[in-house]
Design a protein around this motif. Structure first.
Motif, short mmCIF file in Angstrom:
data_model
loop_
_atom_site.label_atom_id
_atom_site.label_comp_id
_atom_site.label_asym_id
_atom_site.label_seq_id
_atom_site.Cartn_x
_atom_site.Cartn_y
_atom_site.Cartn_z
N SER A 173 0.94 -1.52 0.05
CA SER A 173 -0.04 0.12 0.15
C SER A 173 0.97 1.33 0.11
CB SER A 173 -1.11 0.00 1.30
OG SER A 173 -0.15 0.24 2.33
N ILE A 174 2.10 1.36 0.55
CA ILE A 174 3.14 2.32 0.39
C ILE A 174 4.32 2.20 -0.34
CG2 ILE A 174 2.10 3.37 2.62
CD1 ILE A 174 4.75 2.29 3.90
N ASN A 175 4.47 0.77 -0.82
CA ASN A 175 5.89 0.50 -1.18
C ASN A 175 5.72 -0.04 -2.78
OD1 ASN A 175 7.75 1.85 0.50
ND2 ASN A 175 7.03 0.46 1.95
N ASP A 176 4.70 -0.18 -3.31
CA ASP A 176 4.46 -0.44 -4.51
C ASP A 176 4.82 0.54 -5.32
OD1 ASP A 176 3.96 -0.86 -7.07
OD2 ASP A 176 1.85 -1.99 -6.68
N LYS A 177 5.90 0.86 -5.90
CA LYS A 177 6.48 1.91 -6.92
C LYS A 177 5.63 2.21 -7.99
CE LYS A 177 8.47 3.14 -3.22
NZ LYS A 177 7.61 3.98 -2.25
N ASN A 178 4.70 1.09 -8.49
CA ASN A 178 3.94 1.27 -9.49
C ASN A 178 2.79 2.08 -9.24
OD1 ASN A 178 5.44 0.10 -11.79
ND2 ASN A 178 5.11 -1.88 -10.80
#
Length: 162
Positions: free
Chosen positions: A42-47
């Motif tokens: 929720s915070i670290n999927d850079k897509n």
């Protein structure tokens, strides 16, 4: 017990190192819950998109809900996010274990390396920010191997002793 595992997570090398160490923690201490930020899509999927407030709130909440912070100190400098997480944990009186495996810390008795400190730009040793490392030492300790880190977790919780 809950552990927050803090390290940089943006390079493949860091992500793989983090996953490998956390897998060892989980295998060695099955009753301990380990939060690894890179697993929080929720915070670290850079897509996807997460703004600074979302990231700060999510990670700070997890640090504050932890009983122990593990902070990897390796790299050219301590990762900015890791340094912030160390500060949050220190202020909240959460114990901190720093992991510092950089080989440039070695050779403190080598006279040539010590003499080289007198020459400009010939420091043979790696530098860590003393304020940040001081916060760790005031509320925990710094270890120099993954094996020592894994063993040290046992000191912080009865569940880890099982």
């Amino acid at each position: 017990m809950k552990i927050y595992f803090a390290n940089g997570l943006f390079s493949q090398a860091d992500a793989e190192f983090n996953a490998r160490v956390v897998a060892k923690l989980r295998a060695m201490y099955p009753l301990v819950e380990v939060y690894l930020p890179q697993e929080n899509a929720s915070i670290n999927d850079k897509n996807a998109y997460a703004d600074s407030l979302m990231i700060a709130k999510a990670d700070t909440d997890k640090v504050l809900a932890s009983d122990l912070l593990i902070a990897v100190l390796d790299g050219p400098t301590i990762d900015n996010g890791v340094a912030s997480e160390i500060g949050v944990a220190y202020q909240a009186h959460i114990p901190i274990l720093g992991l510092y495996t950089d080989s440039r810390r070695l050779g403190a008795t080598n006279q040539q390396k010590l003499d080289a400190l007198q020459e400009v730009a010939e420091n043979q040793f790696h530098y860590l920010n003393l304020y940040t490392t001081g916060l760790i030492k005031l509320n925990g300790k710094i270890l120099t191997s993954v094996d020592d880190l894994l063993a040290a977790v046992r000191e912080y919780d009865d569940e880890a002793r099982l």
